[in-house]
Design a protein around this motif. Structure first.
Motif, PDB file in Angstrom:
ATOM      1  N   SER A  60      68.729  72.146  43.296  1.00 34.78           N
ATOM      2  CA  SER A  60      68.524  73.654  43.030  1.00 34.78           C
ATOM      3  C   SER A  60      69.578  74.552  43.899  1.00 34.78           C
ATOM      4  O   SER A  60      70.525  75.371  43.449  1.00 34.78           O
ATOM      5  N   LEU A  61      69.582  74.214  45.378  1.00 32.13           N
ATOM      6  CA  LEU A  61      70.607  75.133  46.221  1.00 32.13           C
ATOM      7  C   LEU A  61      71.941  74.479  45.895  1.00 32.13           C
ATOM      8  O   LEU A  61      72.718  75.439  45.668  1.00 32.13           O
TER       9      LEU A  61
ATOM     10  N   GLN B  61      77.827  76.834  41.368  1.00 32.43           N
ATOM     11  CA  GLN B  61      78.151  78.131  40.098  1.00 32.43           C
ATOM     12  C   GLN B  61      78.816  79.118  40.673  1.00 32.43           C
ATOM     13  O   GLN B  61      79.671  79.698  40.214  1.00 32.43           O
ATOM     14  N   HIS B  62      78.340  79.510  42.003  1.00 33.04           N
ATOM     15  CA  HIS B  62      79.121  80.624  42.381  1.00 33.04           C
ATOM     16  C   HIS B  62      80.653  80.539  42.796  1.00 33.04           C
ATOM     17  O   HIS B  62      81.366  81.103  42.395  1.00 33.04           O
TER      18      HIS B  62
ATOM     19  N   GLN C 203      75.046  78.430  53.225  1.00 34.19           N
ATOM     20  CA  GLN C 203      74.018  77.376  52.400  1.00 34.19           C
ATOM     21  C   GLN C 203      74.523  75.892  52.393  1.00 34.19           C
ATOM     22  O   GLN C 203      73.682  75.122  52.607  1.00 34.19           O
TER      23      GLN C 203
ATOM     24  N   ASP D 114      73.180  73.449  42.993  1.00 29.76           N
ATOM     25  CA  ASP D 114      73.745  73.987  41.756  1.00 29.76           C
ATOM     26  C   ASP D 114      74.031  75.337  41.930  1.00 29.76           C
ATOM     27  O   ASP D 114      75.177  75.858  41.096  1.00 29.76           O
ATOM     28  N   SER D 115      73.248  76.361  42.474  1.00 27.52           N
ATOM     29  CA  SER D 115      73.398  77.371  42.757  1.00 27.52           C
ATOM     30  C   SER D 115      74.812  77.818  43.528  1.00 27.52           C
ATOM     31  O   SER D 115      75.651  78.633  42.914  1.00 27.52           O
TER      32      SER D 115
END
Length: 435
Positions: free
Chosen positions: A35-36, A42-43, A63, A38-39
């Protein structure tokens, strides 16, 4: 200074993750990791169209640092060969995304000094990720090596026909006296003769003084004695080095450093033969590293000897199958570096490019008299060749040996399982070819 196409680099990084379902590699890492990642991705993808703010950039880097730190922690929990592939993939891919953020910040820096600082930080994280992870994933390794070379050229534009600082041999140094010489060949042996020689029941070492390296650029047009040539090619690259005179010492350790720091801190002081400095600073050695896989441009300066393509036959001393490709390792260090008495499983051609080395060899038939360690270091003798303890190891005195001084341009054939001790008599650069 050569220009860097920053936008193209950023697009290429993003394209690495759009051509396949890379998340499959991370599923074993856990839902939160996927999840991290992927986030963050995307950014980063969106930032190509809409430039991110400084705060956004810092958050992304934090991150990614968390993902990289997690991957490194997991890698340390296992022997390298047993590390689950997902953690190596995470380390490589998170580092590539961090490279994107560093390229972006480098673009925004106002001074050339600041841009260079970011470029060196980028080289550091990418080199370390390649060394530690092995560069898994489609096109990751090829892209990373290309980016690293582009950054190195940008920092140190390639120059030709320049006179650099050269490593020199101390011609007045006292050399070991050779009492039991290895067989010397002054003419290149016939290929079939060499193949028959290595396939004897017990092959013997050969000291090849027959010009087999005369055509190498490393010995002629792009000499590795030229420190500035090495720095131009790889000065900002990160390399693994060993600290300590030999790996059997209690204080021996490994670390990663910039090639320029290794050369300035360990190679140049040794070459100046400053005894006081040598005693203050421990010896460091870039040993048994596949430098050509790491910095492919250096491989253009050598040639694999034809003899490496002979077909070894299985026997008592050569039990495994030949490697699919010739295994190449580099050995670069100051005067005084030592490889303690040990044996290797493959046939070996050791090519001496810079400096001289004293080498002593014992036949594997004398193994019991050399008192190998038990367990993981069973290929290493407990005997200190420089100061043998004959009370603890009395049979060592009975073992016959052969020896040589290997000079620049010469090659030593070491049969499999032959015990060998190696000491650098000068600043030395060697290449070993296992087959």
């Amino acid at each position: 200074m050569l220009p860097l196409n920053v936008n193209l680099i950023k697009k290429e990084i993003v394209s690495l993750f759009k051509q396949e379902d890379h998340y499959q590699d991370f599923i074993p890492c856990g839902v939160s990791v996927v999840s991290l990642f992927d986030s963050v991705f995307q950014h980063i993808s969106e930032s190509i169209q809409h430039s991110e703010t400084k705060d956004d950039q810092q958050q992304l880097q934090q991150q990614l640092d968390a993902l990289i730190e997690l991957a490194n922690e997991k890698l340390l929990m296992y022997p390298y060969k047993d590390v689950p592939a997902c953690w190596r993939c995470l380390l490589m891919d998170a580092t590539l995304l961090k490279s994107f953020t560093l390229i972006s910040s480098m673009e925004k820096e106002e001074t050339m000094q600041a841009k260079k600082h970011v470029a060196r930080e980028l080289i550091k994280i990418l080199d370390v990720a390649l060394i530690v992870s092995g560069g898994p994933g489609p096109r990751r390794r090829e892209f990373s090596l290309k980016l690293l070379d582009d950054l190195q050229q940008w920092l140190r534009p390639r120059k030709t026909n320049t006179q650099g600082r050269h490593l020199a041999i101390n011609s007045s140094a006292t050399l070991p006296i050779i009492k039991h010489a290895i067989t010397v060949l002054k003419e290149p042996p016939d290929y079939l003769w060499f193949e028959q020689h290595i396939n004897q029941k017990l092959a013997t070492p050969l000291h090849l003084q027959c010009g087999l390296m005369n055509h190498w650029p490393a010995c002629t047009t792009r000499p590795w004695t030229d420190i500035d040539y090495i720095l131009q090619l790889a000065g900002d690259r990160i390399v693994p080095i060993e600290i300590g005179s030999k790996y059997t010492d209690v204080c021996w350790q490994q670390k990663m450093v910039r090639m320029e720091d290794f050369i300035n801190d360990y190679i140049i002081p040794s070459n100046l033969d400053n005894q006081q400095d040598e005693k203050k600073k421990p010896i460091a050695y870039l040993a048994q590293h596949n430098l050509f896989d790491h910095i492919p441009l250096l491989e253009n300066d050598i040639s694999i000897p034809d003899y490496c393509y002979a077909e070894p036959q299985s026997n008592e001393w050569y039990l495994q199958r030949p490697p699919p490709d010739v295994i190449k390792h580099c050995w670069f260090g100051p005067k005084g570096t030592v490889s303690p008495l040990h044996q290797d499983p493959y046939h070996n051609l050791l090519a001496q490019v810079v400096g001289r080395k004293y080498i002593r060899l014992y036949s594997p038939i004398h193994s019991s008299a050399l008192y190998p360690y038990e367990g993981i270091m069973s290929n290493t003798s407990q005997v200190d060749i420089d100061d043998p303890d004959l009370e603890s190891y009395p049979r060592f005195a009975e073992a016959d040996y052969v020896e040589c001084i290997l000079k620049p341009g010469e090659i030593l054939y070491i049969p499999p399982k032959w015990w060998h001790y190696v000491q650098a008599l000068d600043t030395s650069f060697s290449v070993s070819f296992w087959f």
